[in-house]
Design a protein around this motif. Structure first.
Motif, PDB file in Angstrom:
ATOM      1  N   MET A 158       0.833  -1.205   0.000  1.00 44.68           N
ATOM      2  CA  MET A 158       0.000   0.000   0.000  1.00 44.68           C
ATOM      3  C   MET A 158       0.867   1.254   0.000  1.00 44.68           C
ATOM      4  N   SER A 159       1.959   1.243   0.746  1.00 49.73           N
ATOM      5  CA  SER A 159       2.865   2.398   0.776  1.00 49.73           C
ATOM      6  C   SER A 159       3.508   2.627  -0.589  1.00 49.73           C
ATOM      7  N   LEU A 160       3.958   1.556  -1.224  1.00 48.73           N
ATOM      8  CA  LEU A 160       4.558   1.681  -2.552  1.00 48.73           C
ATOM      9  C   LEU A 160       3.518   2.101  -3.582  1.00 48.73           C
ATOM     10  N   ASP A 161       2.298   1.611  -3.426  1.00 46.43           N
ATOM     11  CA  ASP A 161       1.202   1.991  -4.309  1.00 46.43           C
ATOM     12  C   ASP A 161       0.959   3.496  -4.232  1.00 46.43           C
ATOM     13  N   PHE A 162       0.964   4.033  -3.027  1.00 52.23           N
ATOM     14  CA  PHE A 162       0.803   5.475  -2.827  1.00 52.23           C
ATOM     15  C   PHE A 162       1.893   6.238  -3.582  1.00 52.23           C
ATOM     16  N   CYS A 163       3.136   5.819  -3.427  1.00 55.22           N
ATOM     17  CA  CYS A 163       4.254   6.499  -4.089  1.00 55.22           C
ATOM     18  C   CYS A 163       4.141   6.402  -5.602  1.00 55.22           C
ATOM     19  N   LEU A 164       3.733   5.232  -6.093  1.00 58.15           N
ATOM     20  CA  LEU A 164       3.615   5.036  -7.531  1.00 58.15           C
ATOM     21  C   LEU A 164       2.502   5.914  -8.111  1.00 58.15           C
ATOM     22  N   LEU A 165       1.377   6.001  -7.422  1.00 57.83           N
ATOM     23  CA  LEU A 165       0.283   6.842  -7.896  1.00 57.83           C
ATOM     24  C   LEU A 165       0.695   8.318  -7.923  1.00 57.83           C
ATOM     25  N   CYS A 166       1.517   8.727  -6.974  1.00 60.10           N
ATOM     26  CA  CYS A 166       2.051  10.096  -7.009  1.00 60.10           C
ATOM     27  C   CYS A 166       2.908  10.298  -8.254  1.00 60.10           C
ATOM     28  N   GLY A 167       3.700   9.291  -8.592  1.00 58.54           N
ATOM     29  CA  GLY A 167       4.629   9.414  -9.706  1.00 58.54           C
ATOM     30  C   GLY A 167       4.003   9.282 -11.079  1.00 58.54           C
ATOM     31  N   LEU A 168       2.803   8.710 -11.173  1.00 58.69           N
ATOM     32  CA  LEU A 168       2.156   8.487 -12.471  1.00 58.69           C
ATOM     33  C   LEU A 168       1.327   9.673 -12.945  1.00 58.69           C
ATOM     34  N   VAL A 169       1.176  10.681 -12.125  1.00 55.84           N
ATOM     35  CA  VAL A 169       0.337  11.841 -12.471  1.00 55.84           C
ATOM     36  C   VAL A 169       0.711  12.462 -13.818  1.00 55.84           C
ATOM     37  N   PRO A 170       2.012  12.656 -14.144  1.00 49.30           N
ATOM     38  CA  PRO A 170       2.346  13.306 -15.419  1.00 49.30           C
ATOM     39  C   PRO A 170       1.816  12.577 -16.644  1.00 49.30           C
ATOM     40  N   ALA A 171       1.571  11.276 -16.539  1.00 54.04           N
ATOM     41  CA  ALA A 171       1.119  10.502 -17.698  1.00 54.04           C
ATOM     42  C   ALA A 171      -0.244  10.952 -18.206  1.00 54.04           C
ATOM     43  N   LEU A 172      -1.069  11.533 -17.331  1.00 52.59           N
ATOM     44  CA  LEU A 172      -2.388  12.020 -17.727  1.00 52.59           C
ATOM     45  C   LEU A 172      -2.501  13.539 -17.657  1.00 52.59           C
ATOM     46  N   LEU A 173      -1.655  14.156 -16.875  1.00 61.13           N
ATOM     47  CA  LEU A 173      -1.772  15.586 -16.619  1.00 61.13           C
ATOM     48  C   LEU A 173      -1.594  16.426 -17.879  1.00 61.13           C
ATOM     49  N   GLY A 174      -0.616  16.078 -18.718  1.00 64.35           N
ATOM     50  CA  GLY A 174      -0.339  16.881 -19.905  1.00 64.35           C
ATOM     51  C   GLY A 174      -1.547  17.013 -20.811  1.00 64.35           C
ATOM     52  N   ASP A 175      -2.203  15.903 -21.098  1.00 64.45           N
ATOM     53  CA  ASP A 175      -3.379  15.945 -21.974  1.00 64.45           C
ATOM     54  C   ASP A 175      -4.556  16.632 -21.284  1.00 64.45           C
ATOM     55  N   ASP A 176      -4.672  16.477 -19.963  1.00 68.92           N
ATOM     56  CA  ASP A 176      -5.752  17.157 -19.257  1.00 68.92           C
ATOM     57  C   ASP A 176      -5.571  18.666 -19.348  1.00 68.92           C
ATOM     58  N   MET A 177      -4.351  19.127 -19.213  1.00 69.03           N
ATOM     59  CA  MET A 177      -4.083  20.557 -19.344  1.00 69.03           C
ATOM     60  C   MET A 177      -4.364  21.029 -20.771  1.00 69.03           C
ATOM     61  N   ALA A 178      -3.979  20.239 -21.749  1.00 69.21           N
ATOM     62  CA  ALA A 178      -4.189  20.626 -23.143  1.00 69.21           C
ATOM     63  C   ALA A 178      -5.671  20.746 -23.479  1.00 69.21           C
ATOM     64  N   ARG A 179      -6.496  19.867 -22.907  1.00 67.92           N
ATOM     65  CA  ARG A 179      -7.937  19.943 -23.153  1.00 67.92           C
ATOM     66  C   ARG A 179      -8.539  21.228 -22.601  1.00 67.92           C
ATOM     67  N   ARG A 180      -7.830  21.882 -21.709  1.00 62.11           N
ATOM     68  CA  ARG A 180      -8.322  23.126 -21.089  1.00 62.11           C
ATOM     69  C   ARG A 180      -7.588  24.360 -21.605  1.00 62.11           C
ATOM     70  N   GLY A 181      -6.790  24.178 -22.635  1.00 58.14           N
ATOM     71  CA  GLY A 181      -6.068  25.298 -23.206  1.00 58.14           C
ATOM     72  C   GLY A 181      -4.896  25.771 -22.369  1.00 58.14           C
ATOM     73  N   LEU A 182      -4.423  24.942 -21.451  1.00 57.00           N
ATOM     74  CA  LEU A 182      -3.293  25.301 -20.594  1.00 57.00           C
ATOM     75  C   LEU A 182      -2.009  24.769 -21.205  1.00 57.00           C
ATOM     76  N   LYS A 183      -1.115  25.682 -21.550  1.00 57.85           N
ATOM     77  CA  LYS A 183       0.176  25.291 -22.104  1.00 57.85           C
ATOM     78  C   LYS A 183       1.256  25.962 -21.277  1.00 57.85           C
ATOM     79  N   ASN A 184       1.500  25.369 -20.112  1.00 51.33           N
ATOM     80  CA  ASN A 184       2.366  25.989 -19.118  1.00 51.33           C
ATOM     81  C   ASN A 184       3.270  24.921 -18.502  1.00 51.33           C
ATOM     82  N   PRO A 185       4.470  24.761 -19.034  1.00 52.01           N
ATOM     83  CA  PRO A 185       5.384  23.731 -18.511  1.00 52.01           C
ATOM     84  C   PRO A 185       5.689  23.881 -17.025  1.00 52.01           C
ATOM     85  N   LYS A 186       5.782  25.130 -16.534  1.00 52.78           N
ATOM     86  CA  LYS A 186       6.072  25.337 -15.114  1.00 52.78           C
ATOM     87  C   LYS A 186       4.939  24.789 -14.249  1.00 52.78           C
ATOM     88  N   LEU A 187       3.693  25.026 -14.667  1.00 55.54           N
ATOM     89  CA  LEU A 187       2.552  24.488 -13.941  1.00 55.54           C
ATOM     90  C   LEU A 187       2.557  22.967 -13.989  1.00 55.54           C
TER      91      LEU A 187
END
Length: 223
Positions: A158-187
């Protein structure tokens, strides 16, 4: 193809580690899971209580990205999002391996998608996570947690699962930002590198989908 192979390999590695290399389970693990699930927390380490409940926040946070993303996929995101409530990253990783990049929203918004897109949902998740983190960090018995992490497969994985889920966020975040017109690498990197709370604050403040520009957007990673 490289991306698919990476997530498939990571899924097999995590699966193999969990069942072959992680510490064996304790006899009382089933009772522990029942007590955690039913809210019978008397006598339980607050750090473990907080971690268990934080793992319940992650599926909502991922669902807030996956349900819009799944609109343009050959596979349904809801199956993986629902399974993640029980098995966490074990369900998210196959979705990441099977999905295609999808920086646009397919179709119209319906009430279900509006729910997952809601800033109110993000705010509730953020407040819940802050309360749980404060409770676990301030009241937790960390020497006991360390001992259980070394001797209990359930706590360890469960502890490793928590860490892995934290680390996988970028895999979906980029497209989610693009769908909202956000093009901000710093964000993008600020959200990606701030475990859990970065994602939850993003969900609380992101522009709604109906405000996104309809033209094809590049993911922030490619900027």
């Amino acid at each position: 193809m490289t991306r698919r192979l990476f997530f498939i390999g990571l899924w097999f590695a995590f699966l193999g580690y969990a069942f072959l290399l992680a510490p064996p389970d304790r006899p009382e693990t089933v009772d522990l899971i029942i007590n955690l699930s039913s809210g019978n927390w008397d006598g339980l380490n607050p750090a473990i209580v907080a971690l268990f409940n934080l793992m319940g926040i992650f599926p909502f946070a991922y669902g807030a990205m996956m349900f819009a993303d799944g609109r343009g996929q050959k596979i349904g995101a809801w199956v993986f999002a629902a399974a993640s409530f029980g098995v966490g990253a074990f369900a998210i990783l196959p979705y990441l391996a099977l999905r295609d990049p999808n920086p646009n929203l397919e179709g119209d918004l319906n009430p279900l998608l509006r729910f997952w897109d809601s800033r109110i949902l993000g705010g509730i998740l953020t407040l819940g996570a802050i309360a749980l983190l404060g409770f676990g960090l301030s009241q937790g018995n960390w020497s006991d947690f360390s001992q259980q992490w070394q001797s209990s497969r359930f706590i360890h994985v469960m502890s490793l699962d928590f860490c892995l889920l934290c680390g996988l966020v970028p895999a979906l975040l980029g497209d989610d930002m693009a769908r909202r017109g956000l093009k901000n690498p710093k964000l993008f990197w600020a959200v990606s590198l701030t475990p859990l709370l970065g994602l939850l604050l993003y969900l609380s403040l992101r522009p709604p989908l109906e405000a996104a520009t309809p033209a094809l957007q590049d993911s922030p990673q490619s900027s």
